[in-house]
Design an enzyme around this catalytic site. Sequence first.
Site, PDB file in Angstrom:
ATOM      1  N   LYS A  25      26.761  53.271  56.439  1.00 56.02           N
ATOM      2  CA  LYS A  25      25.406  53.633  56.829  1.00 56.02           C
ATOM      3  C   LYS A  25      24.350  52.937  55.961  1.00 56.02           C
ATOM      4  CE  LYS A  25      26.832  58.285  58.329  1.00 56.02           C
ATOM      5  NZ  LYS A  25      26.595  58.123  59.774  1.00 56.02           N
ATOM      6  N   LYS A  76      35.647  48.861  44.233  1.00 49.83           N
ATOM      7  CA  LYS A  76      34.818  49.312  43.117  1.00 49.83           C
ATOM      8  C   LYS A  76      35.419  49.022  41.745  1.00 49.83           C
ATOM      9  CE  LYS A  76      32.162  52.896  45.492  1.00 49.83           C
ATOM     10  NZ  LYS A  76      31.684  54.306  45.455  1.00 49.83           N
ATOM     11  N   ASN A  97      29.510  49.984  41.767  1.00 49.78           N
ATOM     12  CA  ASN A  97      29.103  50.090  43.168  1.00 49.78           C
ATOM     13  C   ASN A  97      27.863  49.241  43.477  1.00 49.78           C
ATOM     14  OD1 ASN A  97      26.867  51.623  42.206  1.00 49.78           O
ATOM     15  ND2 ASN A  97      26.906  52.926  44.031  1.00 49.78           N
ATOM     16  N   GLY A 140      39.656  59.320  43.420  1.00 50.38           N
ATOM     17  CA  GLY A 140      39.280  57.942  43.682  1.00 50.38           C
ATOM     18  C   GLY A 140      38.039  57.508  42.936  1.00 50.38           C
TER      19      GLY A 140
END
Length: 293
Positions: A25, A76, A97, A140
Amino acid sequence: MTLLLRQGSGQAYAEVIGDPIAQSKSPKIHNFWLGKLGIEAEYRACHVRPAELADYLAARRADPDWRGCNVTMPHKQAVMPLLGRIEAPADTIGAVNTILPGVKTGLSGTNTDASGFLEPLESVLAETHYFRMARIIGTGGAARAIITALAGHGFTLVVAGRDPAKARALLDELAPKGEHHAIHLSHFADPTTFAFDDREECCDLVINASSLGMQGQPALAFDWSHAPPGSIAYDIVTAPLDTAFLQGAQDRGFRTIDGLSMLIGQAAAAFEMFFGQRAPRQHDAELRAILAS
């Protein structure tokens, strides 16, 4: 397959990379803000597979129009050895990120996940509590940022994952101080008759930091008897937005925070780095309506 590379277009741009990437998004968020501010730039998504990371970064570093990129799954951590510099708090979190170009240091990596996660909790964290506990589901990259952020705010952490040894290793690495706990994911699946004490002046968070409950992923099995009275439920999943996890919390009368809160918060921090202006957050309601449609 060959990466879609572009150089010298004359228009500034940033992007998000991942594998897969079609679900992101981020382009809608950043392009919405660019439009509101009248900035002649664009933000897009680029599908980069693990084997293509080095070539992608080499190409973008040579492109004067490129303002940087956001990094999502599964890159990442894998991207970190390819960067010239790792900035705080990415160095502590152990995951990047956001990547930015630099003249002297080359590419640098940072992380806006932690600040984005904390943004909707600012008023809660400003209060005084005699005890703070967070139950975190997932081990994660997002969990790394969340563990780091909450450890810095005095939370006792319970991290649940499919591999408790991995959860324990994360706590030992990211939150070595404090009596934190690592458990198996199944611990929260069955009801409990545990009698919670009086939770006044306590702060309790229950966080889904995994992809469980996301479209196309297995459901998250969580029984809300494990949440103390007054808990706040926080799900980082954005598709669907109203997850079964949050619906269960609402049925118990708990306050809920959805995945758009963290997504928009971390994006705002990156937007300012990419384009040099603050995101126009006064339009958040309009943006959320677009993202939820």
